[in-house]
Write a protein that holds these residues in place. Structure first.
Motif: not given
Length: 270
Positions: A178-179, A201, A221-227, A229-230
């Motif tokens: 995922r990352l 996160y 979660s998608d929200t934690d993963l997005a952080k 990835v950023t």
């Protein structure tokens, strides 16, 4: 045949736990259990299924109610121990769990904690929830599976090594990177499981800030993963929730069968 206390003790022994953790509980005691239904999630429907199949007990993996449902989040503190084991300073580890620990308490406060245990009592169906002990059993299996890998191995090699375990071979939800990248070197690896739920996160970031190159979560979660990835730091693999849960349950089922208790499961992943 086993009773509910013997079933719980068997799980604790396999996990190397001395006491019953907050996310596990004997909801309805029972003796002389010959046949037990085992499921990841148990509600009234599973209790009725157990009755129909002639079972005289039910084992839930996720907390089916009671104190385990309301206060199971306290097991989240195991993340602190796991972080410290791989070199994260104590203060940083404590700070990393603060936000999500509070969120979990708020999340579970309104849960309908009584419905399933009450139904089990009315059906005279012994009911046990065994969560983090089985997750720890699974975590230790993974640690043994990857112990010969060093930091020079690729993330892809790590994924392939874990994927050799039968539960992951059978699963439709395959292990995902995922990352980071499958081609990256793993560096130091942290298997961040068996602490009630994923660290989200804050815990992943803290691992990366303290020398960990690759983290394994059961889910995120998608929200934690997005952080993450950023941030663009490190590698994270997601093993898949259901296969990971059965990885830890299956050794317990083998132990029950040695003691003369047949296990009937709600999946083909056992």
């Amino acid at each position: 045949m086993m009773d509910t206390q013997q079933i719980m003790r068997a799980a604790l022994k396999l996990a190397n736990f001395k006491t019953i953790p907050a996310d596990s509980e004997i909801h309805v005691k029972g003796r002389r259990i010959r046949k037990v239904l085992v499921a990841i999630d148990v509600g009234v429907g599973e209790l009725m299924l157990a009755k129909g199949l002639g079972c005289d007990g039910v084992i839930a993996h996720h907390p089916a109610g009671g104190t385990a449902r309301l206060e199971g989040y306290k097991v989240f503190r195991r993340h602190v121990e796991q972080m410290k084991e791989v070199g994260v300073p104590s203060e940083a580890a404590e700070q990393a769990i603060e936000n999500k620990y509070r969120q979990l308490e708020i999340q579970h406060h309104p849960d309908n904690y009584d419905q399933t245990p009450s139904a089990a009592k009315k059906l005279k169906m012994p009911l046990v929830s065994i969560h983090s002990p089985c997750d720890e059993i699974g975590r230790n299996i993974i640690l043994r599976q990857i112990k010969t890998l060093d930091g020079g191995a690729t993330v892809d090699r790590l994924v392939r090594r874990i994927s050799q375990l039968p539960e992951f071979r059978k699963a439709k939800s395959k292990i995902q990177v995922r990352l980071g990248s499958a081609k990256n070197k793993t560096g130091k690896i942290a298997i961040s499981h068996a602490a009630y739920t994923n660290g989200g996160y804050d815990i992943a970031r803290t691992y990366f800030q303290n020398g960990i190159g690759t983290i394994s979560y059961i889910h995120i979660s998608d929200t934690d993963l997005a952080k993450l990835v950023t941030d663009g730091t490190g590698n994270l693999i997601e093993l898949g929730h259901i296969a990971s849960d059965w990885l830890g349950l299956n050794p317990l089922l083998k132990e029950l069968e040695k003691k003369g208790t047949e296990a009937v499961t709600t999946t083909d992943l056992h």
